[in-house]
Design a protein around this motif. Structure first.
Motif, PDB file in Angstrom:
ATOM      1  N   ARG A  99      10.244  -1.513  10.389  1.00  0.00           N
ATOM      2  CA  ARG A  99       9.401  -2.582   9.858  1.00  0.00           C
ATOM      3  C   ARG A  99       8.055  -2.031   9.388  1.00  0.00           C
ATOM      4  N   SER A 100       7.141  -2.904   9.057  1.00  0.00           N
ATOM      5  CA  SER A 100       5.906  -2.534   8.378  1.00  0.00           C
ATOM      6  C   SER A 100       4.826  -1.999   9.321  1.00  0.00           C
ATOM      7  N   ALA A 101       3.902  -1.275   8.716  1.00  0.00           N
ATOM      8  CA  ALA A 101       2.805  -0.650   9.467  1.00  0.00           C
ATOM      9  C   ALA A 101       1.639  -1.619   9.627  1.00  0.00           C
ATOM     10  N   ARG A 102       0.761  -1.306  10.572  1.00  0.00           N
ATOM     11  CA  ARG A 102      -0.438  -2.085  10.837  1.00  0.00           C
ATOM     12  C   ARG A 102      -1.637  -1.151  10.930  1.00  0.00           C
ATOM     13  N   GLU A 103      -2.835  -1.720  10.817  1.00  0.00           N
ATOM     14  CA  GLU A 103      -4.063  -0.927  10.885  1.00  0.00           C
ATOM     15  C   GLU A 103      -4.172  -0.204  12.218  1.00  0.00           C
ATOM     16  N   ALA A 118       7.050   6.749   9.340  1.00  0.00           N
ATOM     17  CA  ALA A 118       8.110   6.028   8.652  1.00  0.00           C
ATOM     18  C   ALA A 118       7.925   4.537   8.885  1.00  0.00           C
ATOM     19  N   PHE A 119       7.851   3.768   7.817  1.00  0.00           N
ATOM     20  CA  PHE A 119       7.623   2.328   7.924  1.00  0.00           C
ATOM     21  C   PHE A 119       8.177   1.663   6.662  1.00  0.00           C
ATOM     22  N   SER A 120       8.413   0.368   6.751  1.00  0.00           N
ATOM     23  CA  SER A 120       9.050  -0.327   5.636  1.00  0.00           C
ATOM     24  C   SER A 120       8.087  -0.673   4.520  1.00  0.00           C
ATOM     25  N   GLY A 121       6.801  -0.773   4.839  1.00  0.00           N
ATOM     26  CA  GLY A 121       5.801  -1.139   3.854  1.00  0.00           C
ATOM     27  C   GLY A 121       4.539  -1.583   4.560  1.00  0.00           C
ATOM     28  N   PRO A 134      -5.040  10.781   7.964  1.00  0.00           N
ATOM     29  CA  PRO A 134      -4.503  12.136   8.145  1.00  0.00           C
ATOM     30  C   PRO A 134      -3.062  12.113   8.647  1.00  0.00           C
ATOM     31  N   LEU A 135      -2.176  11.622   7.807  1.00  0.00           N
ATOM     32  CA  LEU A 135      -0.762  11.558   8.137  1.00  0.00           C
ATOM     33  C   LEU A 135       0.032  11.612   6.849  1.00  0.00           C
ATOM     34  N   GLU A 136       1.352  11.770   6.974  1.00  0.00           N
ATOM     35  CA  GLU A 136       2.236  11.759   5.817  1.00  0.00           C
ATOM     36  C   GLU A 136       2.998  10.444   5.819  1.00  0.00           C
ATOM     37  N   ALA A 137       2.612   9.557   4.909  1.00  0.00           N
ATOM     38  CA  ALA A 137       3.267   8.261   4.816  1.00  0.00           C
ATOM     39  C   ALA A 137       4.640   8.422   4.181  1.00  0.00           C
ATOM     40  N   ALA A 138       5.654   7.831   4.828  1.00  0.00           N
ATOM     41  CA  ALA A 138       7.020   7.972   4.323  1.00  0.00           C
ATOM     42  C   ALA A 138       7.722   6.614   4.291  1.00  0.00           C
ATOM     43  N   PRO A 139       7.225   5.685   3.480  1.00  0.00           N
ATOM     44  CA  PRO A 139       7.937   4.416   3.303  1.00  0.00           C
ATOM     45  C   PRO A 139       9.137   4.624   2.376  1.00  0.00           C
ATOM     46  N   PRO A 140       9.973   3.630   2.189  1.00  0.00           N
ATOM     47  CA  PRO A 140      11.148   3.797   1.326  1.00  0.00           C
ATOM     48  C   PRO A 140      10.826   4.289  -0.077  1.00  0.00           C
ATOM     49  N   GLY A 141       9.681   3.915  -0.625  1.00  0.00           N
ATOM     50  CA  GLY A 141       9.351   4.349  -1.974  1.00  0.00           C
ATOM     51  C   GLY A 141       9.171   5.847  -2.104  1.00  0.00           C
TER      52      GLY A 141
END
Length: 315
Positions: A99-103, A118-121, A134-141
């Motif tokens: 599921r989605s990320a939060r602050e 890893a998050f859905s959006g 300072p992270l690597e965002a990896a959503p489906p896109g």
């Protein structure tokens, strides 16, 4: 869950994993990272994998949760909860539902060295903060071939992740810069059979099993399990009392997103070996891990195995 639904979910997960789980080759002899898209192998830069996991009742049982090293429990809108599972020693074939990320996640993950999230959006207003963290965002896109939709559930409770599509192998325990210490139990503590933490629309109960030497997890009054038929269990449970305030974000219904402050200090309860210990926690800066100390000022040792950290409102 009925046997028919469990069988259907297992079949849909298997169908989603029919392709190879090995990293894709970018044509230059390098393993391509779907998290970054930069052609660099994740093996050259080990990082923890953090996955936001749905915890609505329709999202249970979970997949791949037992392989996590740490499970964080966060409050979200409407008094519900979501999980943040952190993987280092082992990568399951499938994790979810995602599921989605939060602050809140950004401050929490600041303790790791550029973790993969890893998050859905996320809300459009939150995305710039995620992109600048300072992270690597990896959503489906960004890692589209790492995700698939299961057929046994309806959206949004059916998005699953293949972790090996984001990193070729488990990074190892060196990436777990949490400040946790493992070892023999300290003296003291109080024997306890169970501990319950309640949010306004969610509840977690941890019950000691002497035969399994683990805390059995229950969610909303029901035993928590995974899609492979196993119970969810923890070696150590931390109930960490923190400040939970309203963030600047809200959902479509107007419910403000809670912001959980994990930097600072306060009280906590640590459950291990059938006993509960009243301790203090401290995390001076975002980049720091959290230390837990007993009343005599000594570091609190955790039991080996999966650690659950449940953030509870201190007020």
């Amino acid at each position: 869950m009925t046997g028919l639904l469990a069988a259907a979910l297992a079949a849909s997960l298997a169908a989603g994993c029919t392709t190879s789980d090995s990293p894709r080759d970018d044509g230059r002899g390098q393993e391509r990272s779907t998290a970054t898209g930069d052609g660099e192998s994740r093996a050259k830069s080990p990082a923890a994998l953090a996955v936001k996991i749905d915890n609505a009742r329709a999202a249970r049982p979970h997949t791949g949760l037992n392989e996590a090293d740490i499970v964080y429990v966060e409050q979200v809108e409407g008094g519900l909860s979501r999980l943040m599972a952190v993987y280092a020693q082992k990568l399951p074939k499938v994790v979810g539902p995602v599921r989605s990320a939060r602050e809140t996640d950004l401050e929490l993950l600041g303790q790791f060295d550029r973790p993969v999230l890893a998050f859905s959006g996320a809300q459009s207003k939150l995305r710039p903060l995620i992109d600048g963290a300072p992270l690597e965002a990896a959503p489906p896109g960004k890692g589209s071939d790492a995700y698939f939709r299961g057929k046994a559930r309806t959206s949004p409770h059916n998005l699953y992740l293949r972790p090996h599509r984001l990193m070729p192998k488990a990074p190892g325990t060196s990436v777990l810069t949490t400040g946790f210490r493992f070892g023999a139990a300290p003296a003291g503590g109080k024997a306890t059979a169970s501990q319950t933490v309640r949010y306004s629309a969610a509840a977690y109960t941890f019950t000691w099993s002497k035969s399994r030497n683990r805390w059995l997890v229950a969610m909303d009054g029901k035993a928590a399990g995974t899609t492979d038929g196993k119970r969810v269990m923890a070696g150590t449970v931390v109930v960490q009392y923190v400040k939970v305030r309203k963030s600047d974000y809200h959902d479509k219904l107007g419910h403000h997103t809670p912001y959980t402050e994990t930097v600072g200090s306060g009280k906590a309860r640590v459950l291990r070996d059938g006993r509960v210990y009243d301790v203090k926690w401290k995390r001076p800066k975002t980049k720091d891990g959290t230390t837990f100390t007993t009343k005599d000022g000594k570091r609190m040792n955790f039991q080996h195995g999966q650690v659950w950290v449940v953030f509870a409102n201190a007020s």
